[in-house]
Motif scaffolding. Sequence first.
Motif, short mmCIF file in Angstrom:
data_model
loop_
_atom_site.label_atom_id
_atom_site.label_comp_id
_atom_site.label_asym_id
_atom_site.label_seq_id
_atom_site.Cartn_x
_atom_site.Cartn_y
_atom_site.Cartn_z
N UNK A 365 0.82 -1.21 0.00
CA UNK A 365 0.00 0.00 0.00
C UNK A 365 0.85 1.26 0.00
N UNK A 366 2.03 1.20 0.62
CA UNK A 366 2.92 2.36 0.56
C UNK A 366 3.29 2.67 -0.88
N UNK A 367 3.46 1.62 -1.68
CA UNK A 367 3.79 1.81 -3.09
C UNK A 367 2.57 2.21 -3.91
N UNK A 368 1.47 1.49 -3.74
CA UNK A 368 0.28 1.75 -4.56
C UNK A 368 -0.31 3.14 -4.28
N UNK A 369 -0.30 3.55 -3.02
CA UNK A 369 -0.93 4.82 -2.65
C UNK A 369 0.09 5.94 -2.43
N UNK A 370 1.38 5.65 -2.69
CA UNK A 370 2.44 6.65 -2.51
C UNK A 370 2.40 7.24 -1.10
N UNK A 371 2.40 6.36 -0.14
CA UNK A 371 2.36 6.75 1.27
C UNK A 371 3.53 6.07 1.98
N UNK A 372 4.76 6.59 1.83
CA UNK A 372 5.94 5.90 2.38
C UNK A 372 5.91 5.73 3.89
N UNK A 373 5.14 6.55 4.58
CA UNK A 373 5.09 6.42 6.04
C UNK A 373 4.42 5.11 6.49
N UNK A 374 3.75 4.42 5.55
CA UNK A 374 3.12 3.15 5.89
C UNK A 374 4.12 2.00 5.98
N UNK A 375 5.32 2.17 5.44
CA UNK A 375 6.25 1.04 5.33
C UNK A 375 6.66 0.51 6.70
N UNK A 376 6.55 -0.79 6.82
CA UNK A 376 6.95 -1.51 8.03
C UNK A 376 7.90 -2.62 7.60
N UNK A 377 9.08 -2.68 8.18
CA UNK A 377 10.03 -3.73 7.81
C UNK A 377 9.57 -5.07 8.41
N UNK A 378 10.09 -6.18 7.90
CA UNK A 378 9.70 -7.48 8.47
C UNK A 378 9.97 -7.59 9.97
N UNK A 379 11.13 -7.12 10.43
CA UNK A 379 11.42 -7.18 11.86
C UNK A 379 10.44 -6.33 12.66
N UNK A 380 10.15 -5.14 12.15
CA UNK A 380 9.18 -4.28 12.83
C UNK A 380 7.80 -4.93 12.85
#
Length: 525
Positions: A365-380
């Motif tokens: 969704x960070x990519x599709x909606x251009x919302x980089x703040x949504x990104x969560x890493x696997x460890x997170x």
Amino acid sequence: MSERGAGWSCRQPGTFQELRPDRRGFSWLSPKVLWRSRNEILAQLFGDPSDQVRRRWVAARRESGADPDFRIRPKVGEAYDFLVIGDTGEGDASQYAVVPGLLKIGEGTAFAVIASDVIYPTGAAGDYDDKFFRPYQDYPAPIYAVPGNHDWYDGLGGFMRVFCDAPALQAERQGFSLSPAGLRGLLWRRPEPIDEDRLAKAGQRRARPGQRAVQPGPYWVMDLPGLLLVGIDTGIRGTIDAGQAAWLRRVSADPRPKILITGKPIYDRNEYHPCPIEGGGTVDDIVRDPAHNYVAAIGGDTHNYQRYPVRVGDRVIQYIVSGGGGAFMHATHTIPRVDAGGVHEDDFKCYPLRGDSLSFYSQLYATRFRMPWLKITPDEGLLLMSRRIGNTPPRPVGTAATHGTTAAPATPPGPVPASPPERCGAPGSAARPARITTRLKLAAAVLGGRPMPFRLPVGRTFHRWFSELSDWDTPPFFKNFLHLSVRDGTLRIRCFAATGCRPQELEPPMEDEVAIPLSPPAAGG
């Protein structure tokens, strides 16, 4: 549950793309596809006619001379192996990504079973070439199946023609009435005519003697040494008719241990769906009866892997969801802390892990909606879900590499380069420890990983109609299939991951395993 099985460190996409006929994807956003799939909604609004149509199919099969108990007797030895694959037939990258690992693990297996939704979107015979015959043309053994709701959108015509070699049913003409059935009939999608020449040409892909199989009907019982495999047909809405129920009770009276294969799982997402029977009772009543000696129930329909070891009296029945054989991934991070059927959270297994599911959807969704703040890493994601569920992270934090929004360029087949995987953080950045921040909490809540009134669409209802937004054409895919083996009185069920990455094609990672002793029921019970 391994980091290899997640595929986050994928640097070399697999060879599965070479198997595809073209690079076209499968889209549920197409108005044509949605209109062809309208029978699901009509069945919800005006009733599911699957029971009535199934009775006609069963009567026709018996008139044609099929075994009266719909029994299959494959030629296997005392020790044997087989595969179970669920919800396969989208015909796009995620289906073909499963094939190399399936062929690798499936070497020497006696047969395979597809559990639910052989063909999307409507089970039409015209779609079988690229969604069944082509992907599995190199699997050397027979393939059997139980239908899913999508196979029923064509009135089961394509399924019965391919798996049972049955001709189409004669059309029934009914006059209009203001009854629910009459209103349903105004818009109900009729079966498509079958192009027999085209289907015969497609069938040549699986025409070797060892691949040929004709099953007696949409439900069946497979007679194996020390075990019965019982496949049922749950129609569109997840029910069975009285005739099928009488058959199920009859074949279940055999004292041998049994596995149920069903189009709808009985336990799913910490919910209990016992599968109602026309006229009363449930399929799970039959499964739980100690005299029937069921040891496992495996269902498709939900596109991930889940296992619930449910204690029933003095025994444990393994209730398994295995619908990750090809279609887009259903989220696991929305599964709450497990307690259904008395199962403790620590005994519940799923693939992908909740944290990997959360990370996957955050990046999508960070990519599709251009919302980089949504990104969560696997460890997170692992830490967030562990805190929400209240368990220890099921994989050591700090082992997952970051997944970018696109896969690495394809490289020639061979060993993966020995460069170390990137750690959590932006691609190419130095490793940083995962910690929970306010931004991560908000992102997880919006993605359904924490309680919140509003969230982005990650649930089943949305995906049924708009899975395009959750369709991912580059690794990792988080697909799975099952390998079952019977040896020395023990049934072993293993779940293997298919990520779409070359290393996992060469050595598919095992994500779960359970061993079940096979023995007759205790005296008097």
